[in-house]
Scaffold this active site. Structure first.
Site, PDB file in Angstrom:
ATOM      1  N   GLU A 102       0.872  -1.176   0.000  1.00 13.71           N
ATOM      2  CA  GLU A 102       0.000   0.000   0.000  1.00 13.71           C
ATOM      3  C   GLU A 102       0.907   1.223   0.000  1.00 13.71           C
ATOM      4  O   GLU A 102       1.173   1.816   1.040  1.00 13.71           O
ATOM      5  CB  GLU A 102      -0.934  -0.011   1.217  1.00 13.71           C
ATOM      6  CG  GLU A 102      -2.082   0.964   1.064  1.00 13.71           C
ATOM      7  CD  GLU A 102      -1.657   2.424   1.177  1.00 13.71           C
ATOM      8  OE1 GLU A 102      -1.276   3.041   0.151  1.00 13.71           O
ATOM      9  OE2 GLU A 102      -1.693   2.946   2.303  1.00 13.71           O
ATOM     10  N   GLU A 111       4.399   7.446  -5.042  1.00 11.08           N
ATOM     11  CA  GLU A 111       5.339   6.717  -4.192  1.00 11.08           C
ATOM     12  C   GLU A 111       6.017   5.582  -4.951  1.00 11.08           C
ATOM     13  O   GLU A 111       6.519   4.637  -4.348  1.00 11.08           O
ATOM     14  CB  GLU A 111       4.625   6.202  -2.943  1.00 11.08           C
ATOM     15  CG  GLU A 111       4.102   7.315  -2.046  1.00 11.08           C
ATOM     16  CD  GLU A 111       3.456   6.789  -0.773  1.00 11.08           C
ATOM     17  OE1 GLU A 111       3.886   5.729  -0.270  1.00 11.08           O
ATOM     18  OE2 GLU A 111       2.513   7.443  -0.279  1.00 11.08           O
TER      19      GLU A 111
END
Length: 312
Positions: A102, A111
């Site tokens: 995640e 990210e």
């Protein structure tokens, strides 16, 4: 250590429940091995352990890894092993049945989840294994409410007979985390269109580009574009940052225009979005919009770029 950031993740019950539901569907108690990449405080890895995973490897490169190690000990999770590095740095990693990561942001790819899971599929995942999330769908829709735009135009109202247009231009070449209501968006948000889909693990291209267009049924002034994403974790389990989805710690993004576009009925607008992300250079976003008349002739074009939004 940014523990406050991790507190927001722990407090996000929608996120946590979706991840738990996804893991429950793919873990066979006593048999399944799991790698949690970007483990943070260790919550997802602990979920996997509680669901019966035979072995859970938690990869975390940031200083919060110390918290994960202590949390694993406090919970007596003997099937868990914390490895203090980024998964891509791990030499000859053990292969697992499930990789979960995640590492999603308000902009889904900020990210570097594409690079991370492409590497994980090649080096961490067993043949036939499962990656969570499986896919990310990215959406965009015109913003027809002026409130978000007016907020960025404060430079023009400072007074004192001053010209702050250079600062205004920088402001408009930026992307903003915002929460939108249905009334802010074309057709209440139902006009949102998908401009990009990433199949994580299989797609190794972290440079993304897509375009979509709308032909308006009624006149509107367009002030920019709203963005959100939907992640398919496993079949039947999704997470979404859409305005009408269950609320999470994520929000939508606002991509402004330099000047509002005034469209008449039957005129159209085309938006192109592009991004590139890397661990070394971060995330770069660019967007452009073209206004077409009823006959398809271009009336106006605007191009904005996050790189132009930084003070040189």
């Amino acid at each position: 250590m940014r523990i406050e950031y991790h507190r927001t993740l722990i407090a996000d019950r929608v996120r946590n429940q979706a991840l738990h539901d996804a893991l429950r569907r793919v873990i066979t108690p006593g048999a399944t091995t799991v790698a949690d990449i970007g483990a943070g405080t260790g919550l997802i890895g602990l979920m996997a352990a509680k669901l019966g995973a035979r072995e859970v490897i938690l990869y975390e490169a940031a200083e919060v890894v110390a918290v994960a190690e202590e949390t694993i000990r406090a919970n007596g999770a003997t099937v868990c092993e914390v490895i203090p590095c980024h998964s891509a740095e791990m030499e000859d990693p053990p292969r697992v049945d499930v990789v979960v990561s995640e590492t999603l942001g308000n902009y889904a790819l900020e990210e570097n989840i594409i690079d991370t899971l492409a590497d994980a599929r090649l080096r961490h995942l067993k043949d036939g294994g499962v990656i969570i999330p499986a896919r990310v769908h990215q959406f965009v829709v015109p913003v027809i409410s002026d409130g978000f735009y007016r907020e960025l135009m404060v430079w023009d109202g400072v007074g004192f007979d001053l010209d702050l247009s250079a600062a205004r231009t920088l402001s408009l070449n930026n992307v903003y985390v915002r929460s939108f209501a249905a009334d802010d968006l074309l057709d209440g948000g139902k006009a949102a269109k998908e401009w990009d889909t990433v199949t994580l693990g299989s797609d190794a291209n972290s440079a993304r580009e897509g375009e979509v267009s709308w032909t308006l049924a009624a006149p509107h002034r367009i002030y920019g574009f709203a963005y959100w994403w939907q992640a398919e974790l496993v079949p039947g389990v999704t997470l979404s940052t859409a305005p009408d989805a269950p609320r999470t710690h994520w929000e939508q993004l606002y991509f402004p225009l330099e000047t509002p576009m005034v469209l008449e009925a039957s005129e159209s607008v085309l938006v192109t979005l592009s991004s590139r992300s890397s661990e070394e250079a971060g995330t770069h976003l660019a967007w452009s919009a073209v206004h077409f008349d009823r006959d398809g002739a271009s009336k106006a074009r605007q191009s904005l770029d996050l790189d132009k939004g930084w003070i040189p």
